[in-house]
Design a protein around this motif. Sequence first.
Motif, short mmCIF file in Angstrom:
data_model
loop_
_atom_site.label_atom_id
_atom_site.label_comp_id
_atom_site.label_asym_id
_atom_site.label_seq_id
_atom_site.Cartn_x
_atom_site.Cartn_y
_atom_site.Cartn_z
N ALA A 60 -3.57 3.90 2.10
CA ALA A 60 -3.73 3.59 0.68
C ALA A 60 -4.40 2.24 0.52
CB ALA A 60 -2.38 3.58 -0.03
N GLU A 61 -5.23 2.16 -0.50
CA GLU A 61 -5.81 0.87 -0.91
C GLU A 61 -5.22 0.55 -2.27
OE1 GLU A 61 -7.51 0.04 1.57
OE2 GLU A 61 -7.93 2.03 2.36
N VAL A 62 -4.94 -0.72 -2.51
CA VAL A 62 -4.52 -1.13 -3.85
C VAL A 62 -5.58 -2.08 -4.40
CG1 VAL A 62 -2.70 -2.15 -5.28
CG2 VAL A 62 -2.09 -0.90 -3.19
N TYR A 63 -6.02 -1.78 -5.61
CA TYR A 63 -7.02 -2.60 -6.29
C TYR A 63 -6.39 -3.26 -7.51
CZ TYR A 63 -10.02 0.28 -3.40
OH TYR A 63 -10.58 0.91 -2.32
N ALA A 64 -6.70 -4.52 -7.72
CA ALA A 64 -6.27 -5.23 -8.94
C ALA A 64 -7.45 -5.25 -9.89
CB ALA A 64 -5.82 -6.64 -8.59
N TYR A 65 -7.28 -4.66 -11.07
CA TYR A 65 -8.36 -4.61 -12.06
C TYR A 65 -8.19 -5.70 -13.11
CZ TYR A 65 -10.36 -0.18 -10.51
OH TYR A 65 -11.01 0.80 -9.78
N ARG A 66 -9.25 -6.45 -13.33
CA ARG A 66 -9.29 -7.41 -14.44
C ARG A 66 -10.60 -7.18 -15.16
NH1 ARG A 66 -6.56 -12.30 -15.07
NH2 ARG A 66 -6.15 -12.48 -12.82
N ASP A 67 -10.52 -6.96 -16.45
CA ASP A 67 -11.72 -6.69 -17.25
C ASP A 67 -12.56 -5.57 -16.64
OD1 ASP A 67 -10.91 -8.81 -18.88
OD2 ASP A 67 -12.07 -10.27 -17.76
N GLY A 68 -11.87 -4.55 -16.11
CA GLY A 68 -12.57 -3.39 -15.59
C GLY A 68 -13.12 -3.53 -14.19
N LYS A 69 -12.97 -4.70 -13.59
CA LYS A 69 -13.51 -4.92 -12.25
C LYS A 69 -12.40 -4.94 -11.20
CE LYS A 69 -17.78 -7.13 -13.49
NZ LYS A 69 -18.27 -8.44 -13.98
N PRO A 70 -12.58 -4.15 -10.12
CA PRO A 70 -11.53 -4.09 -9.10
C PRO A 70 -11.68 -5.16 -8.02
CG PRO A 70 -13.23 -2.47 -8.61
CD PRO A 70 -13.68 -3.19 -9.86
N VAL A 71 -10.54 -5.66 -7.56
CA VAL A 71 -10.48 -6.50 -6.36
C VAL A 71 -9.53 -5.80 -5.39
CG1 VAL A 71 -9.67 -8.70 -5.42
CG2 VAL A 71 -10.94 -8.66 -7.58
N HIS A 72 -9.98 -5.62 -4.16
CA HIS A 72 -9.16 -4.95 -3.16
C HIS A 72 -8.03 -5.90 -2.77
CE1 HIS A 72 -9.25 -2.37 0.80
NE2 HIS A 72 -8.13 -2.26 0.15
N CYS A 73 -6.79 -5.58 -3.16
CA CYS A 73 -5.72 -6.55 -2.92
C CYS A 73 -4.72 -6.13 -1.85
CB CYS A 73 -5.04 -6.94 -4.22
SG CYS A 73 -4.06 -5.67 -4.99
N ALA A 74 -4.70 -4.87 -1.44
CA ALA A 74 -3.78 -4.49 -0.36
C ALA A 74 -4.28 -3.24 0.35
CB ALA A 74 -2.37 -4.26 -0.90
N ALA A 75 -3.93 -3.12 1.63
CA ALA A 75 -4.33 -1.98 2.46
C ALA A 75 -3.11 -1.52 3.26
CB ALA A 75 -5.46 -2.39 3.42
N MET A 76 -2.77 -0.26 3.11
CA MET A 76 -1.55 0.28 3.73
C MET A 76 -1.86 1.41 4.70
SD MET A 76 1.66 2.31 1.99
CE MET A 76 0.71 3.84 2.09
N GLN A 77 -1.07 1.55 5.73
CA GLN A 77 -1.11 2.71 6.64
C GLN A 77 0.33 3.19 6.81
OE1 GLN A 77 -4.09 2.47 9.79
NE2 GLN A 77 -2.66 3.40 11.22
N GLN A 78 0.53 4.49 6.66
CA GLN A 78 1.89 5.02 6.47
C GLN A 78 2.13 6.29 7.27
OE1 GLN A 78 2.26 7.21 2.82
NE2 GLN A 78 4.15 6.17 2.23
N THR A 79 3.38 6.47 7.70
CA THR A 79 3.81 7.72 8.35
C THR A 79 4.86 8.39 7.46
OG1 THR A 79 3.56 6.62 10.50
CG2 THR A 79 4.75 8.71 10.47
N LEU A 80 4.63 9.66 7.16
CA LEU A 80 5.55 10.45 6.35
C LEU A 80 6.16 11.55 7.20
CD1 LEU A 80 3.20 11.13 3.32
CD2 LEU A 80 5.03 9.41 3.40
N MET A 81 7.32 12.04 6.77
CA MET A 81 7.94 13.15 7.49
C MET A 81 8.36 14.22 6.48
SD MET A 81 11.22 12.97 10.00
CE MET A 81 11.58 14.32 11.15
N ASN A 82 8.13 15.46 6.87
CA ASN A 82 8.69 16.59 6.12
C ASN A 82 10.09 16.78 6.65
OD1 ASN A 82 9.52 18.93 4.98
ND2 ASN A 82 7.79 20.18 5.67
N VAL A 83 11.07 16.21 5.95
CA VAL A 83 12.44 16.22 6.47
C VAL A 83 13.11 17.58 6.32
CG1 VAL A 83 12.90 13.76 6.34
CG2 VAL A 83 13.28 15.17 4.31
N ALA A 84 12.51 18.47 5.52
CA ALA A 84 13.09 19.81 5.39
C ALA A 84 13.11 20.51 6.75
CB ALA A 84 12.30 20.64 4.39
N LEU A 85 12.09 20.24 7.58
CA LEU A 85 12.04 20.83 8.91
C LEU A 85 13.27 20.47 9.72
CD1 LEU A 85 8.36 20.18 9.96
CD2 LEU A 85 9.45 22.42 9.64
#
Lengths: 152, 152, 152, 152
Positions: D122-147
Amino acid sequence: MAPQRFEPRDPDWERKVRESFASQKVMRTLGAELVSISPGRCDIRLPCRDDLTQQHGFIQAGIVSSIADNAGGYAGFSLMPANASVLAVEFKINFLAPAAGDYLLAVAEVLKPGKTLFITRAEVYAYRDGKPVHCAAMQQTLMNVALENGGK
Amino acid sequence: MAPQRFEPRDPDWERKVRESFASQKVMRTLGAELVSISPGRCDIRLPCRDDLTQQHGFIQAGIVSSIADNAGGYAGFSLMPANASVLAVEFKINFLAPAAGDYLLAVAEVLKPGKTLFITRAEVYAYRDGKPVHCAAMQQTLMNVALENGGK
Amino acid sequence: MAPQRFEPRDPDWERKVRESFASQKVMRTLGAELVSISPGRCDIRLPCRDDLTQQHGFIQAGIVSSIADNAGGYAGFSLMPANASVLAVEFKINFLAPAAGDYLLAVAEVLKPGKTLFITRAEVYAYRDGKPVHCAAMQQTLMNVALENGGK
Amino acid sequence: MAPQRFEPRDPDWERKVRESFASQKVMRTLGAELVSISPGRCDIRLPCRDDLTQQHGFIQAGIVSSIADNAGGYAGFSLMPANASVLAVEFKINFLAPAAGDYLLAVAEVLKPGKTLFITRAEVYAYRDGKPVHCAAMQQTLMNVALENGGK
């Protein structure tokens, strides 16, 4: 988003990167080579040698990390000023598929060049018969340690 | 908190770990040895060989990761049931000090043993003249892939 | 290893940390409180309010991260010199068990205090009827940004 | 690389995601809204409310993580089979710029859909006056716990 274009701060960036890579004895030991370098990007290739495998016959995770970390480091170093010295502060890497095939290719790009810190990402692809499989994804923080040591 | 004590689920855990480690060709290539293994803990030692160094003469970050990842992997594997097969899902590692000296020691412990996933931590110490310097800290997620592949 | 003992570099460290925490509006919004602070260590408590839950009724991962990140940040800030300004560079967090119960307690410690960068770890425990369950484990990099901005 | 295109395994994926998001009380508390969802991608928006700020007046790192984690979680959930149940195993997030402006937008994509585990960024952008600044970058592991819980 389209890939960013970066302006190198050191006109001598390419020589600097190539000399540093050549001075890394570990890259020769592993058989890795610098495939290409451009401002903010670096590709490193590693043949899948049998003597780098873990218990399942795949290239071991740390060796995959070794070229991902180095590709990220040189992607960042290419954008640092003259007299900079780069060290990895940390990285995080996910393993997506077995690192097996003919060779691995680590492709790294700078996400955010800063003054002291640089953030990069790298993908590692395992090529077999010319076809890539995405086998690892890294996110890394680099530091220009020359700043802390009184350089610039 | 006091270190946790874990009960192995496979009475044959020690043989299983030692055989798996012995089958990792990469460990021989790097010169790493399994120093000790107990339920939920594993120590791996790596002499600081010149041919594993990066441009500053320190052991390269990926090589440091290699023994940290492996120590975490076997710490987790020691607690997995018979027929388990372990793979690293991901890890994150911070580099705290130069990996230089006589040898490195990676010390890993299981933080949380699960059914499918195991979480571990590892510290890497650089020893010079018998004195350790904490040079890296890792946090790792492992998976018993036998579960996904229909084993148990 | 025994926990490290740290010497604060700013004699006014405690007041500085408490004032900064008190100025964080987000902590009031979430209902978090600073339980204790000592050089290199910080504990933050968060009641398990229903309005902070995700779809399964557990405290949402980002909220768990919020107190872990803050505990790590103040553990590091307590060791920084006067005029320092702390920001999180990055963190990695594993979720070990559901964040549910009466309250959460984030316990953070500095792993490595540096000049520019500080590395910390935090554990989050979910307390129910006075009994803790280890529900999250974080590893974090902090930066004294005053250095980069020309302060010290 | 071009963005991947994913086939949802559950024809009812959109309703499932929207209902799950709507049931997250924490999203209402923070004022976050689901902007868009498609197979393997999710965007979440958060107005920069003053009561979510830390000591410098920026949105606190944990709150930034909260929408990044959730966007990643729903990007993954959109590709999971019927009866799946998603939990975050872990994530790592780098903070690139102050999270300040009019609103934040978290944009997440699945990197690798698996059987049990899903990897996202995921990327997080902070918008001010319609303009984005890239403010965070995430890498994530998810699990299907139903399994793991006996579902599929």
